[in-house]
Design an enzyme around this catalytic site. Sequence first.
Site, PDB file in Angstrom:
ATOM      1  N   SER A 129       0.812  -1.219   0.000  1.00  0.00           N
ATOM      2  CA  SER A 129       0.000   0.000   0.000  1.00  0.00           C
ATOM      3  C   SER A 129       0.845   1.268   0.000  1.00  0.00           C
ATOM      4  O   SER A 129       0.328   2.349  -0.259  1.00  0.00           O
ATOM      5  CB  SER A 129      -0.950   0.026   1.205  1.00  0.00           C
ATOM      6  OG  SER A 129      -0.272   0.391   2.374  1.00  0.00           O
ATOM      7  N   LYS A 166       0.989   4.242   7.229  1.00  0.00           N
ATOM      8  CA  LYS A 166       0.307   5.110   6.269  1.00  0.00           C
ATOM      9  C   LYS A 166       0.811   6.550   6.424  1.00  0.00           C
ATOM     10  O   LYS A 166       1.467   6.892   7.405  1.00  0.00           O
ATOM     11  CB  LYS A 166      -1.211   5.110   6.521  1.00  0.00           C
ATOM     12  CG  LYS A 166      -1.909   3.774   6.325  1.00  0.00           C
ATOM     13  CD  LYS A 166      -2.041   3.395   4.872  1.00  0.00           C
ATOM     14  CE  LYS A 166      -2.888   2.144   4.696  1.00  0.00           C
ATOM     15  NZ  LYS A 166      -2.263   0.943   5.270  1.00  0.00           N
TER      16      LYS A 166
END
Length: 207
Positions: A129, A166
């Site tokens: 990701s 993230k």
Amino acid sequence: MDDFLTERQKQVLDFVCEFHQRRGIAPTHLEIRRRFGYRSYGTVHKHLKLLRQKGYLRGGWNQKRGLELTEKTLRGRRPPANSVPFHGRIAAGRPIEAVPGVDDLPVPEHLLEGGPAGRHYVLEVEGDSMIDDGICDGDLVVIAERDQAQSGQVVVALIDDEATLKRYFPEGDSIRLQPANREMEPLYVAADRLRLQGIVVGLMRRY
């Protein structure tokens, strides 16, 4: 092939090495082009092709930040390393529980924010990701322990005791955790459900 480097080839190689030393990842072709003021990517490709043929670089044909330094290049350039705790794996693609670790890993001093006296640990990335930021599956990220972060920094965040990697964007009473993968959607989490465990300050890749 003769491994003699022209002055410009040496400058390009030095830039790739210095960029890698500062950020733990390779520069993109765009960053190389801008650094040397080239008008086209053709000149960048020519220099990188010759550096590959002479054994100083490998990879980087179709993968963003895919350039890798060879043993020939690394020889004599390795900085001193410090022992840093390894805390296990973290999923960059979905929240999972971080695995407590017992081993230490050698980390170059320039990757430790604030020097070796700071509180750091290492996590192995699982998933893709964050791939558009050059953080790939299997990479090792160096984390400086923090309970606060600036907007846009890459963080280790705990959501109900599960960890994820993230980019961090506070938005009112919620936090947007943004992946660096165009095929994935951001996570929106209430601020009171999220605890920061640190920020990414370096990256190491196993060859």
